[in-house]
Enzyme design. Structure first.
Site, PDB file in Angstrom:
ATOM      1  CG  ASP A 192      -1.125   1.159  15.153  1.00  0.00           C
ATOM      2  OD1 ASP A 192      -0.191   0.929  14.364  1.00  0.00           O
ATOM      3  OD2 ASP A 192      -1.842   2.176  15.078  1.00  0.00           O
ATOM      4  N   GLY A 231      -3.434   5.086   5.032  1.00  0.00           N
ATOM      5  CA  GLY A 231      -3.877   5.025   3.634  1.00  0.00           C
ATOM      6  C   GLY A 231      -2.726   5.299   2.686  1.00  0.00           C
ATOM      7  N   GLY A 260     -11.712  -2.172   4.448  1.00  0.00           N
ATOM      8  CA  GLY A 260     -10.252  -2.156   4.308  1.00  0.00           C
ATOM      9  C   GLY A 260      -9.555  -1.311   5.364  1.00  0.00           C
ATOM     10  CB  THR A 289      -0.903  -0.008   1.266  1.00  0.00           C
ATOM     11  OG1 THR A 289      -1.611  -1.236   1.283  1.00  0.00           O
ATOM     12  CG2 THR A 289      -1.875   1.147   1.264  1.00  0.00           C
ATOM     13  CE  LYS A 330       0.152   4.550  14.179  1.00  0.00           C
ATOM     14  NZ  LYS A 330      -1.255   4.477  13.766  1.00  0.00           N
ATOM     15  CD  GLU A 333      -3.371  -5.227   8.525  1.00  0.00           C
ATOM     16  OE1 GLU A 333      -3.054  -6.308   8.018  1.00  0.00           O
ATOM     17  OE2 GLU A 333      -3.046  -4.126   8.063  1.00  0.00           O
ATOM     18  N   GLY A 361      -0.116   9.198  10.000  1.00  0.00           N
ATOM     19  CA  GLY A 361      -0.224   9.337   8.540  1.00  0.00           C
ATOM     20  C   GLY A 361       0.119  10.717   8.017  1.00  0.00           C
TER      21      GLY A 361
END
Ligand SMILES: NC(=O)c1ccc[n+]([C@@H]2O[C@H](COP(=O)([O-])OP(=O)(O)OC[C@H]3O[C@@H](n4cnc5c(N)ncnc54)[C@H](OP(=O)(O)O)[C@@H]3O)[C@@H](O)[C@H]2O)c1
Length: 333
Positions: A199, A300, A185, A12, A203, A188, A132
């Site tokens: 996760d 994304g 999507g 991705t 971060k 997972e 992101g």
């Protein structure tokens, strides 16, 4: 002469970086003075079909990437601590700038890599590891020139935020909301890292190290995901004017750092109350600038590639300025 780069991983994020480079040559030439050439791509599976221009060099052998003559920078978008750490270490030793999206790797080895990059006179971009497209790393780097950051609170996992939003707004159960996230999507097939808080904790480690220059004892930090929240609790909170948000929090208190990663019911006065869906957001408490909140796409293909390409452009400009400075220092007067 073209600026040569390589991309490690073509999933991705790697594909987003490749396409971002192809579609933004004009902007890159204007900023950097030269075109950017993707001189190599590293993948694991040599048989997968890749949507790249004919003649693009794709390999499964990292040594072939490292051997590309005149390689300026490497974008790393593979998964897990290894082999990414070994690859990035070797790129730095060779004098390449590196830009990574790999939060698991950077949460564990960020300090070592930053130290190594200083020794070798190259730069590391890691904006894409956290939230992101939201420019939180750059903002902290800019703010910390004078301000002190006293607290960071963030919604750092878009999947968890999406699930909590669906549970509240559409009265779904946790299981139904998770399935919807998977169908869209956003999650997972194995959602553990997202819904168990791991996760977000990764971060938070990266932000904490940057903002405070040290970290608490992570073994003692409370890390709780959203998997145990019931729709009854979400509805009750809603009826009382509260919303559950999964918040990663670190604050300096009494000379110590206190951290937690857990769901919290916040009121409408909280800056993260209105952050909905897959968005990420971070609110900073600072000594001079007051409270700042940044919000945007936390993951994304293109939002993540955006963070990496902005890092790349800033790094190249910085290294160009250093070269000019060194050259002008050598000019005899
Ligand atoms: N997806 C996001 O929105 C997002 C956002 C922020 C950060 N990130 C981070 O970015 C990284 C990449 O994520 P992604 O979603 O792009 O993952 P992905 O779609 O699973 O792609 C991973 C890529 O890495 C390659 N790869 C894996 N192991 C490798 C190895 N040992 N040697 C060479 N290549 C290897 C795979 O090769 P094959 O194609 O041959 O299998 C694949 O191309 C991860 O660290 C992730 O945490 C992702």
């Amino acid at each position: 002469m073209a600026i040569k780069v390589a991309i490690l991983g073509y999933g991705t994020v790697g594909e987003g970086v490749y396409k971002g480079i192809q579609n933004h040559q004009e902007q890159l030439i204007e900023k950097l003075g030269d075109a950017v050439e993707v001189a190599g791509i590293l993948v694991r599976d040599p048989l997968k079909k890749r949507d790249v221009q004919p003649g693009t060099f794709i390999t499964t052998r990292f040594e072939e990437i490292l051997a590309i003559p005149g390689l300026h920078a490497v974008f790393e978008a593979i998964v897990g601590k290894e082999p990414g750490y070994t690859y990035l270490s070797q790129c730095i030793e060779k004098g390449c700038h590196v830009i990574t999206a790999n939060k698991v790797l950077f949460a564990k080895y960020g300090n070592e890599l930053l130290k190594k990059s200083k020794q070798h006179g190259v730069h590391i971009g890691y904006e894409a590891t956290t939230a992101g497209a939201v420019p939180i790393i750059r903002t902290l780097q800019e703010l910390l020139k004078v301000n002190r950051v006293t607290r960071i609170q963030g919604i750092l996992n878009g999947t968890s935020n999406f699930i909590l939003t669906e549970m509240r707004a559409n009265r779904l159960s946790f299981g139904e909301a998770l399935k919807l996230a998977q169908d869209n999507g956003y999650a997972e097939a194995n959602p553990e890292n997202d819904v168990e808080g791991k996760d977000a904790a990764c971060k938070l480690k990266i932000l904490c190290q940057l903002a405070f220059g040290c970290t608490p004892d992570w073994e003692e930090v409370e890390v709780e995901g959203i998997a145990a929240i019931t729709s009854g609790e979400v509805q009750k909170a809603e009826a009382e004017g509260f919303r559950y948000k999964h918040i990663a929090d670190i604050r300096a208190e009494g000379g110590k750092l206190k951290a937690s990663v857990k769901p919290i019911a916040v009121s409408s006065a909280h800056p993260l109350f209105s952050v909905e869906g897959v968005d990420n957001a971070i609110t900073l408490e600072t000594s001079l600038a007051g409270n700042l909140t940044l919000q945007g796409a936390g993951a994304g293909k293109f939002p993540t590639a955006s963070a990496m390409l902005e890092d790349f452009s800033a790094i190249l400009e910085k290294s160009l300025r250093t070269k000019i400075h060194l050259l002008s220092a050598r000019v005899p007067v």
